[in-house]
Scaffold this motif. Structure first.
Motif, PDB file in Angstrom:
ATOM      1  N   VAL A  76     101.394  83.531  22.215  1.00  0.00           N
ATOM      2  CA  VAL A  76     100.514  84.636  21.825  1.00  0.00           C
ATOM      3  C   VAL A  76      99.066  84.153  21.788  1.00  0.00           C
ATOM      4  O   VAL A  76      98.155  84.844  22.253  1.00  0.00           O
ATOM      5  CB  VAL A  76     100.922  85.206  20.452  1.00  0.00           C
ATOM      6  N   HIS A  77      98.865  82.967  21.249  1.00  0.00           N
ATOM      7  CA  HIS A  77      97.518  82.410  21.132  1.00  0.00           C
ATOM      8  C   HIS A  77      96.860  82.253  22.504  1.00  0.00           C
ATOM      9  O   HIS A  77      95.706  82.650  22.699  1.00  0.00           O
ATOM     10  CB  HIS A  77      97.577  81.050  20.428  1.00  0.00           C
ATOM     11  N   VAL A  78      97.583  81.668  23.452  1.00  0.00           N
ATOM     12  CA  VAL A  78      97.016  81.415  24.778  1.00  0.00           C
ATOM     13  C   VAL A  78      96.757  82.727  25.521  1.00  0.00           C
ATOM     14  O   VAL A  78      95.661  82.965  26.041  1.00  0.00           O
ATOM     15  CB  VAL A  78      97.948  80.504  25.601  1.00  0.00           C
ATOM     16  N   LEU A  79      97.767  83.609  25.562  1.00  0.00           N
ATOM     17  CA  LEU A  79      97.636  84.865  26.304  1.00  0.00           C
ATOM     18  C   LEU A  79      96.590  85.783  25.666  1.00  0.00           C
ATOM     19  O   LEU A  79      95.763  86.387  26.361  1.00  0.00           O
ATOM     20  CB  LEU A  79      98.990  85.574  26.370  1.00  0.00           C
ATOM     21  N   TYR A  80      96.619  85.863  24.328  1.00  0.00           N
ATOM     22  CA  TYR A  80      95.666  86.716  23.626  1.00  0.00           C
ATOM     23  C   TYR A  80      94.255  86.172  23.780  1.00  0.00           C
ATOM     24  O   TYR A  80      93.287  86.929  23.899  1.00  0.00           O
ATOM     25  CB  TYR A  80      96.055  86.796  22.148  1.00  0.00           C
ATOM     26  N   GLY A  81      94.130  84.843  23.794  1.00  0.00           N
ATOM     27  CA  GLY A  81      92.823  84.223  23.964  1.00  0.00           C
ATOM     28  C   GLY A  81      92.226  84.525  25.326  1.00  0.00           C
ATOM     29  O   GLY A  81      91.026  84.794  25.452  1.00  0.00           O
ATOM     30  N   ILE A  82      93.061  84.467  26.366  1.00  0.00           N
ATOM     31  CA  ILE A  82      92.589  84.798  27.711  1.00  0.00           C
ATOM     32  C   ILE A  82      92.153  86.257  27.772  1.00  0.00           C
ATOM     33  O   ILE A  82      91.103  86.594  28.333  1.00  0.00           O
ATOM     34  CB  ILE A  82      93.686  84.508  28.755  1.00  0.00           C
ATOM     35  N   TRP A  83      92.958  87.129  27.159  1.00  0.00           N
ATOM     36  CA  TRP A  83      92.623  88.556  27.157  1.00  0.00           C
ATOM     37  C   TRP A  83      91.312  88.814  26.415  1.00  0.00           C
ATOM     38  O   TRP A  83      90.454  89.568  26.882  1.00  0.00           O
ATOM     39  CB  TRP A  83      93.765  89.350  26.530  1.00  0.00           C
ATOM     40  N   LEU A  84      91.134  88.184  25.263  1.00  0.00           N
ATOM     41  CA  LEU A  84      89.901  88.353  24.494  1.00  0.00           C
ATOM     42  C   LEU A  84      88.683  87.864  25.273  1.00  0.00           C
ATOM     43  O   LEU A  84      87.619  88.485  25.240  1.00  0.00           O
ATOM     44  CB  LEU A  84      89.996  87.596  23.163  1.00  0.00           C
ATOM     45  N   THR A  85      88.848  86.735  25.955  1.00  0.00           N
ATOM     46  CA  THR A  85      87.736  86.192  26.731  1.00  0.00           C
ATOM     47  C   THR A  85      87.328  87.143  27.843  1.00  0.00           C
ATOM     48  O   THR A  85      86.142  87.375  28.084  1.00  0.00           O
ATOM     49  CB  THR A  85      88.119  84.822  27.336  1.00  0.00           C
ATOM     50  N   LEU A  86      88.309  87.705  28.520  1.00  0.00           N
ATOM     51  CA  LEU A  86      88.020  88.668  29.582  1.00  0.00           C
ATOM     52  C   LEU A  86      87.322  89.907  29.019  1.00  0.00           C
ATOM     53  O   LEU A  86      86.404  90.453  29.640  1.00  0.00           O
ATOM     54  CB  LEU A  86      89.309  89.055  30.303  1.00  0.00           C
TER      55      LEU A  86
END
Length: 230
Positions: A76-86
């Motif tokens: 969740v941390h990795v995927l959510y982090g990528i989404w937030l960055t985008l």
């Protein structure tokens, strides 16, 4: 909901899932480090070796329940982090997205490259799963035959290509953790001048210990394998 719609809520999700990441990595590297101890005590590959006992411990029911939860928080941390960055790139516009007021974030190379680091970390996680999770945890879940953990270590890291890929992973993970550690505490309000500096130092120490331990495990397995090739 507020926690999903507000910037504070989104950062809080990242902070909590980041804590899962650190706990998961700490548990993972502790068990793996037993293989290094085994190589010094002459028990590497033995049925009663510390690493084998650690793997057996991980197979206990209470642990098999906990590990997927930690791993899920990790993902969740990795995927959510990528989404937030985008989302931030789109909201702030292009390369100007890093023109932030927080000096700690602006001066951090890892903060400016968290998307790239996240992609590298996530990509090699999937690569890692094909080597270990597929042959151990998955086989346990489906009732198949698990591969000996020592064999998995030497077979994976005995290949120089794999060793290099994993070492790159550990470096990327180090940069990710050094930023994420202090960012996690900043999110919950520990961003005073005194504590902020201390937390950044502690974060560097924690990240270095975790990633260095992983690297030592990999290099030690490479040595034990005698460079068997891919």
């Amino acid at each position: 909901m507020f926690i999903f719609n507000s910037s504070i809520g989104k950062k809080f999700i990242q902070a909590v899932s980041g804590a899962f990441l650190i706990v998961f990595l700490g548990l993972h590297v502790t068990i793996n480090s037993f293989s290094v101890i085994d190589s010094f005590t002459g028990r590497f590959g033995a049925a009663d070796g510390l690493f084998q006992k650690g793997c057996d411990f991980m197979a206990l029911p209470i642990v098999t329940i906990m590990v997927p939860v930690l791993a899920a928080g990790f993902l969740v941390h990795v995927l959510y982090g990528i989404w937030l960055t985008l989302c931030n790139i789109r909201a702030r516009g292009g390369i100007n997205r890093y023109a932030v007021s927080n000096k700690g974030a602006a001066d951090s190379w890892s903060a400016r490259n968290m998307l790239v680091l996240g992609i590298v970390v996530l990509g090699i996680i999937f690569y890692h799963l094909t080597h270990f999770w597929w042959n151990m945890q998955l086989q346990m879940f489906i009732g198949g035959e698990e591969t000996n953990p020592y064999v998995l270590l030497t077979r994976t890291f005995g290949c120089p290509f794999n060793l290099v890929i994993y070492l790159i992973w550990f470096v990327a993970l180090w940069f990710h953790l050094t930023h994420g550690f202090w960012s996690m505490f900043q999110t919950v309000g520990w961003d005073g001048q005194t504590w902020f500096k201390r937390i950044k130092v502690i974060g560097i120490i924690v990240a270095t210990l975790i990633c260095l331990a992983f690297a030592v495990v990999a290099v030690n397995a490479f040595i034990q394998a005698g460079c068997t090739g891919c």
